[in-house]
Design an enzyme around this catalytic site. Structure first.
Site, PDB file in Angstrom:
ATOM      1  N   CYS A 171       0.087   3.838   2.694  1.00  0.00           N
ATOM      2  CA  CYS A 171       0.528   3.311   3.992  1.00  0.00           C
ATOM      3  C   CYS A 171       2.015   3.616   4.198  1.00  0.00           C
ATOM      4  CB  CYS A 171       0.321   1.800   4.070  1.00  0.00           C
ATOM      5  SG  CYS A 171      -1.387   1.262   3.938  1.00  0.00           S
TER       6      CYS A 171
ATOM      7  N   CYS B 160       0.836  -1.211   0.000  1.00  0.00           N
ATOM      8  CA  CYS B 160       0.000   0.000   0.000  1.00  0.00           C
ATOM      9  C   CYS B 160       0.874   1.266   0.000  1.00  0.00           C
ATOM     10  CB  CYS B 160      -0.896  -0.057   1.242  1.00  0.00           C
ATOM     11  SG  CYS B 160      -1.736   1.476   1.652  1.00  0.00           S
TER      12      CYS B 160
END
Length: 109
Positions: A37, A34
């Protein structure tokens, strides 16, 4: 991918480290693949350093530890949750600037 100031959570350690913590806990639900993230990681680590002793900061890889993520209905990552006294008191989804996160966290300290 925890640092010196962040704790790596698993399904097995979540209850003890988060729900039974005497301090409020910020949990970063994330995954290696991600992009947002990974962008959030240095912000979360800064918060962990700045609020050390007032706030426990933990990271949970939703790819490796699916049980807790499922229980808390993590549908999008990054998702940050603040737990206090064993209860989830705040949920923040998506990449946020540090100032916004600090404002939200301060309300729960």
């Amino acid at each position: 991918m925890a640092s010196a100031n962040t704790l790596e959570l698993t399904d097995a350690t979540f209850d003890q480290e988060v729900l039974k913590s005497p301090l409020p806990v910020l949990v970063d639900f994330w995954a290696e693949w991600c992009g947002p993230c990974r962008q959030l990681t240095p912000i979360v680590e800064e918060i962990a350093r700045e609020l050390d002793g007032k706030l426990k900061v933990a990271k949970m890889d939703v790819q490796e530890h699916t049980e807790v993520a499922s229980q808390h209905q993590i549908a999008a990552i990054p998702t940050l949750m603040i737990f206090k006294g064993g209860q989830m008191v705040e949920r923040i989804t998506g990449l946020q600037p540090k100032r916004s996160l600090m404002d939200i966290i301060q309300r729960h300290l």
